[in-house]
Write an enzyme that holds these catalytic residues in place. Structure first.
Site, short mmCIF file in Angstrom:
data_model
loop_
_atom_site.label_atom_id
_atom_site.label_comp_id
_atom_site.label_asym_id
_atom_site.label_seq_id
_atom_site.Cartn_x
_atom_site.Cartn_y
_atom_site.Cartn_z
N SER A 12 0.85 -1.20 0.00
CA SER A 12 0.00 0.00 0.00
C SER A 12 0.89 1.24 0.00
CB SER A 12 -0.87 0.00 1.26
OG SER A 12 -1.46 1.28 1.46
N TYR B 144 -2.15 -0.89 10.05
CA TYR B 144 -2.26 -1.29 8.64
C TYR B 144 -0.95 -0.97 7.92
CZ TYR B 144 -4.12 -1.35 3.85
OH TYR B 144 -4.33 -1.60 2.53
N ALA C 259 2.02 -0.56 9.19
CA ALA C 259 3.10 -1.41 9.69
C ALA C 259 3.07 -2.77 9.01
CB ALA C 259 2.97 -1.57 11.21
N LYS D 73 1.87 -3.50 6.04
CA LYS D 73 2.23 -3.38 4.63
C LYS D 73 3.72 -3.10 4.48
CE LYS D 73 -1.87 -4.11 2.92
NZ LYS D 73 -2.14 -5.34 2.15
#
Lengths: 246, 91
Positions: free
Chosen positions: A141, A154, A156, A158
């Site tokens: 992301s 989230y 972390a 990715k």
């Protein structure tokens, strides 16, 4: 590389959203598809119904269940004889102020976005090594490369996937296994649907191309990374974001 | 491919044969595979071991190293045969 009709790609979380778009495009390009999700969807039912030549395989699997993942990978091997590509797409988004995030949401996000993808890769890489090659794409992301509020865990997970990508690319390159990350920017998806009008307008204003991406555009980039056209690309994070991070 | 639970002798024969095939594919000279041989001395790298385990998963329908045992505990060909025999015996 074998003809597309004989090539097998595993797509995690292929029942909806980006996963469904990836399945659809891979299937359209002649790939044989093995995919799983926690529950079926109208998309999966439609593809299975239209599948005349046995190129679509779906099972109900919760990626957080390592034993179920192992059974799935064994089934794919038994059915298709091997796996040529893996797209680690499955993931969840639990957003909100980090100091207030419930521990259960934190654990769920790490389990689904990071651990499940690493376990699936652990299960599939031995067969790629044995077969002498393969391609892996981890769906990351833009939040892994730029800081944004409300998405700390989230982000972390990715960013963790991006580190996993680079290390694995080094480790497996000698066996002709390519490993890359694909970092989508903001595109029309279930995850983007939590954004309000003001947030969406701000994102569009900050995007040089002046719009959100489409699911199809992100799926095409994933397909590129597993294709022979990307044969000399490994260990990279391909950012597909309309320029928002440039 | 074995259809019933293989015996210890069948497991050993399968492991030895798979190691020999793998080394041949890698262009290495293959002598007699013996249970006392160290895996490193036979010429297997860690990624060769990954390939070996993938092939044995197909042939023996078992992978003791996914959840039950660490590959670092296995030093010799005989250790590897025992790991499969124990795992298959227990499952």
């Amino acid at each position: 590389m074998r003809p597309a009709c004989q090539r097998v790609v595993v797509v995690s979380g292929g029942s909806r959203g980006l996963g469904a778009a990836i399945v659809s495009q891979c299937y359209g390009q002649g790939w044989t598809i093995a995919t799983f999700s926690r529950s079926p969807s109208a998309f999966i039912t439609d593809v299975e119904r239209a599948d005349r030549d046995g190129r679509m395989f779906w099972r109900a699997v919760d990626g957080r269940d390592s034993s179920a993942l192992q059974d799935f990978v064994v089934s794919v091997g038994d059915r298709f004889g091997g796996i040529d590509a893996l797209i680690n797409n499955a993931g969840i988004g639990k957003f909100g102020a980090f100091p207030l995030m419930p521990l259960a949401d934190l654990d769920d996000t790490i389990a689904a976005n990071l651990r499940a993808n690493i376990v699936l890769t652990r299960l599939i890489t031995p067969t790629m090594v044995a077969r002498g090659g393969g391609a892996i794409v981890n769906i990351s992301s833009v939040n892994a490369v730029r800081g944004n509020g409300g998405v700390a865990v989230y982000s972390a997970t990715k960013a963790g996937l991006d580190g996993f990508t680079r290390a694995l690319a080094r480790e497996l390159g000698s066996r002709n296994i390519r490993v890359n990350s694909l970092a989508p920017g903001y595109f029309a998806s279930e995850m983007a649907s939590v954004l309000n009008e003001t947030q969406l307008r701000r994102i569009v204003r900050a995007t040089p191309l002046g719009r959100l991406g489409t699911t199809e555009e992100i799926a095409q980039a994933a397909l590129f990374l597993i294709s022979p056209a990307a044969a000399f690309i490994t260990g990279q994070t391909l950012v597909v974001d309309g320029g928002i991070t440039c | 491919m074995l259809t019933d639970k293989p015996t210890a002798a069948q497991i050993e024969a399968t492991v030895h044969k798979t190691i020999a095939e793998l080394l041949e594919r890698r262009g290495r000279t293959v002598g007699a595979i013996d249970n006392d041989n160290l895996l490193v001395a036979v010429g297997l790298t860690s990624l060769d071991l990954a390939a070996l385990i993938a092939t044995l998963q197909t042939r023996l329908k078992a992978d003791p190293f996914f959840s039950a045992k660490s590959i670092t505990d296995v030093r010799t060909v005989g250790d590897l045969c025992r790991a499969y025999a124990d795992f298959i015996g227990e499952n």
